[in-house]
Design an enzyme around this catalytic site. Structure first.
Site, short mmCIF file in Angstrom:
data_model
loop_
_atom_site.label_atom_id
_atom_site.label_comp_id
_atom_site.label_asym_id
_atom_site.label_seq_id
_atom_site.Cartn_x
_atom_site.Cartn_y
_atom_site.Cartn_z
N LYS A 101 12.59 2.74 -28.87
CA LYS A 101 11.88 2.18 -30.03
C LYS A 101 10.74 1.27 -29.57
O LYS A 101 10.83 0.65 -28.52
CB LYS A 101 12.86 1.37 -30.88
CG LYS A 101 14.01 2.21 -31.43
CD LYS A 101 15.10 1.34 -32.03
CE LYS A 101 15.78 0.49 -31.00
NZ LYS A 101 16.94 -0.25 -31.54
N THR A 121 12.45 -9.56 -39.37
CA THR A 121 12.82 -8.31 -38.71
C THR A 121 14.26 -8.37 -38.17
O THR A 121 14.61 -7.63 -37.26
CB THR A 121 11.86 -8.00 -37.54
OG1 THR A 121 11.83 -9.14 -36.69
CG2 THR A 121 10.46 -7.66 -38.03
N GLY A 126 17.74 -7.36 -37.71
CA GLY A 126 18.55 -6.17 -38.01
C GLY A 126 17.78 -4.86 -38.07
O GLY A 126 18.32 -3.84 -38.48
N THR A 127 16.53 -4.86 -37.61
CA THR A 127 15.73 -3.61 -37.66
C THR A 127 16.40 -2.50 -36.83
O THR A 127 16.46 -1.35 -37.26
CB THR A 127 14.30 -3.81 -37.14
OG1 THR A 127 14.36 -4.48 -35.87
CG2 THR A 127 13.45 -4.61 -38.11
N GLY A 128 16.87 -2.87 -35.64
CA GLY A 128 17.45 -1.86 -34.75
C GLY A 128 18.71 -1.26 -35.34
O GLY A 128 18.90 -0.03 -35.33
N CYS A 129 19.60 -2.11 -35.86
CA CYS A 129 20.85 -1.62 -36.46
C CYS A 129 20.53 -0.72 -37.64
O CYS A 129 21.13 0.36 -37.80
CB CYS A 129 21.69 -2.79 -36.98
SG CYS A 129 22.10 -4.00 -35.72
N1 LIG Z 1 6.85 -5.19 -36.95
C1 LIG Z 1 7.25 -3.92 -37.17
N2 LIG Z 1 6.50 -3.09 -37.95
C2 LIG Z 1 6.88 -1.82 -38.19
N3 LIG Z 1 8.00 -1.27 -37.67
C3 LIG Z 1 8.78 -2.03 -36.87
C4 LIG Z 1 8.44 -3.40 -36.57
N4 LIG Z 1 9.40 -3.91 -35.76
C5 LIG Z 1 10.29 -2.92 -35.56
N5 LIG Z 1 9.92 -1.78 -36.20
C6 LIG Z 1 10.65 -0.51 -36.23
O1 LIG Z 1 12.02 -0.84 -36.41
C7 LIG Z 1 12.86 -0.02 -35.60
C8 LIG Z 1 13.65 -0.93 -34.66
O2 LIG Z 1 12.80 -1.30 -33.59
P1 LIG Z 1 12.99 -2.51 -32.61
O3 LIG Z 1 12.30 -2.15 -31.35
O4 LIG Z 1 12.59 -3.77 -33.30
O5 LIG Z 1 14.56 -2.51 -32.44
P2 LIG Z 1 15.53 -3.62 -31.92
O6 LIG Z 1 14.82 -4.57 -31.04
O7 LIG Z 1 16.70 -2.90 -31.36
O8 LIG Z 1 15.98 -4.38 -33.20
P3 LIG Z 1 17.02 -5.62 -33.24
O9 LIG Z 1 16.22 -6.83 -33.00
O10 LIG Z 1 17.58 -5.53 -34.61
O11 LIG Z 1 18.04 -5.40 -32.16
C9 LIG Z 1 11.92 0.97 -34.90
O12 LIG Z 1 11.87 2.17 -35.63
C10 LIG Z 1 10.57 0.24 -34.92
O13 LIG Z 1 9.52 1.16 -34.91
C1 LIG Z 2 26.63 -8.23 -34.99
C2 LIG Z 2 25.26 -7.92 -34.52
N1 LIG Z 2 24.98 -6.69 -34.05
C3 LIG Z 2 23.74 -6.38 -33.63
C4 LIG Z 2 22.72 -7.32 -33.69
C5 LIG Z 2 21.33 -6.96 -33.15
O1 LIG Z 2 20.39 -7.05 -34.10
C6 LIG Z 2 23.04 -8.59 -34.21
N2 LIG Z 2 22.09 -9.56 -34.30
N3 LIG Z 2 24.31 -8.87 -34.62
#
Ligand SMILES: Nc1ncnc2c1ncn2[C@@H]1O[C@H](COP(=O)(O)OP(=O)(O)OP(=O)(O)O)[C@@H](O)[C@H]1O
Ligand SMILES: Cc1ncc(CO)c(N)n1
Length: 269
Positions: free
Chosen positions: A175, A207, A209-212
């Site tokens: 990502k 942002t 929880g975007t990854g989850c």
């Molecule tokens: N500022 C943003 N604008 C548009 N899309 C975004 C943005 N930030 C993240 N995304 C999208 O959100 C999804 C998660 O990406 P990201 O790289 O932030 O994951 P992550 O770091 O694992 O998230 P988390 O912080 O929840 O663990 C991807 O599809 C990414 O393209």
């Molecule tokens: C419980 C939990 N899982 C995953 C993440 C990563 O976003 C978080 N902040 N908290």
């Protein structure tokens, strides 16, 4: 009507934006029946993680057994797994129940810096869970840890995706949220081709929880029978809508809006 079932094996986020809570909300919005096995309880809000209480291995196994023995699962997502013991137990249960549509979100560190995976558990993740993954969804720092390389451009990201594929993962999505610049690229690799899913970076601090949420949307689509490629495209639309219509709650990094995607679809119908 068939009911498609998605299971999340992850940590609880009391603030509701990430972890189990984000996964279940996302499953519901995408019409997959959501189930959960909790690996750890975090005391967490938009300001950060205040505390982590891991569950015992027996408690994690018992939750998965309750689901495996009765409901079954069409797709499974793993998130925060915390320790090598929990990782090994989860991998064994996935094998026992012959679950195949597995999305591994290799959660390591929360946005505020709190550790959600013990450092010594990285090897267990590589040894036991990666070979079972249909899809892995690391962000750039997680891909760096898993491949032991530094990633500062798209070429290096492609090289990392190839390395992860060699570790036994069928599809890799690295990502782009942590990348630089106005254009954001999520990279999908299936062992043969690369697909670039691009969008404009949204400027917001909300942002959490975007990854989850992205990985949960992917899992819901896989539960319903989508191909990985189709599922990634829907997951990207889902997270884009959820970030664009972010919720302005809490005093730190607010959550994304899990109902925005469905709401837009209804408006466009
Ligand atoms: N500022 C943003 N604008 C548009 N899309 C975004 C943005 N930030 C993240 N995304 C999208 O959100 C999804 C998660 O990406 P990201 O790289 O932030 O994951 P992550 O770091 O694992 O998230 P988390 O912080 O929840 O663990 C991807 O599809 C990414 O393209
Ligand atoms: C419980 C939990 N899982 C995953 C993440 C990563 O976003 C978080 N902040 N908290």
């Amino acid at each position: 009507m068939t009911t498609y079932k998605a299971l999340t094996i992850a940590g609880s986020d009391s603030g509701g934006g990430a972890g189990i809570q984000a996964d279940l909300k996302t499953f519901q919005e995408l019409k997959a029946y959501g189930m959960s096995a909790i690996t750890a309880v975090t005391a967490q809000n938009t300001l950060g993680v205040q505390d982590v209480y891991p569950m015992s291995v027996a408690a994690v196994e018992a939750q998965i057994d309750s689901i495996g023995a009765d409901l079954g699962a069409d797709a499974v997502k793993t998130g925060m797994l915390f320790s090598s013991e929990i990782i090994e137990a989860v991998a064994n249960k996935i094998k026992q129940y012959k679950w195949e549509r597995i999305v591994v979100d290799p959660v390591m560190i929360a946005k505020g810096g709190a550790s959600l995976l013990q450092q010594q558990a990285v090897q267990a993740l590589k040894d036991h869970l990666l070979p079972l993954a249909m899809v892995i969804t690391p962000n750039i720092p997680e891909a760096e840890v898993l491949t032991d390389m530094s990633i500062s451009n798209l070429d290096e990201r492609m090289e990392a995706a190839k390395k992860l594929h060699k570790m036994g993962v069928q599809h890799v999505v690295i990502k782009g949220g942590h990348g630089e610049g106005e254009d954001l690229v999520d990279l999908l690799y299936d062992g043969q081709e690369f697909l670039y899913i691009t969008s404009k970076r949204i400027h917001t601090k909300n942002t959490h929880g975007t990854g989850c949420t992205f990985a949960a949307a992917l899992t819901a689509q896989l539960a319903k029978g989508s191909s990985v490629r189709q599922a990634v495209v829907v997951a990207k639309d889902f997270i884009q809508a959820a970030i664009e219509e972010d919720l302005k709650i809490g005093n730190g990094h607010g959550p994304t809006n899990h109902w925005a995607y469905h709401h837009r679809q209804k408006e466009n119908a």
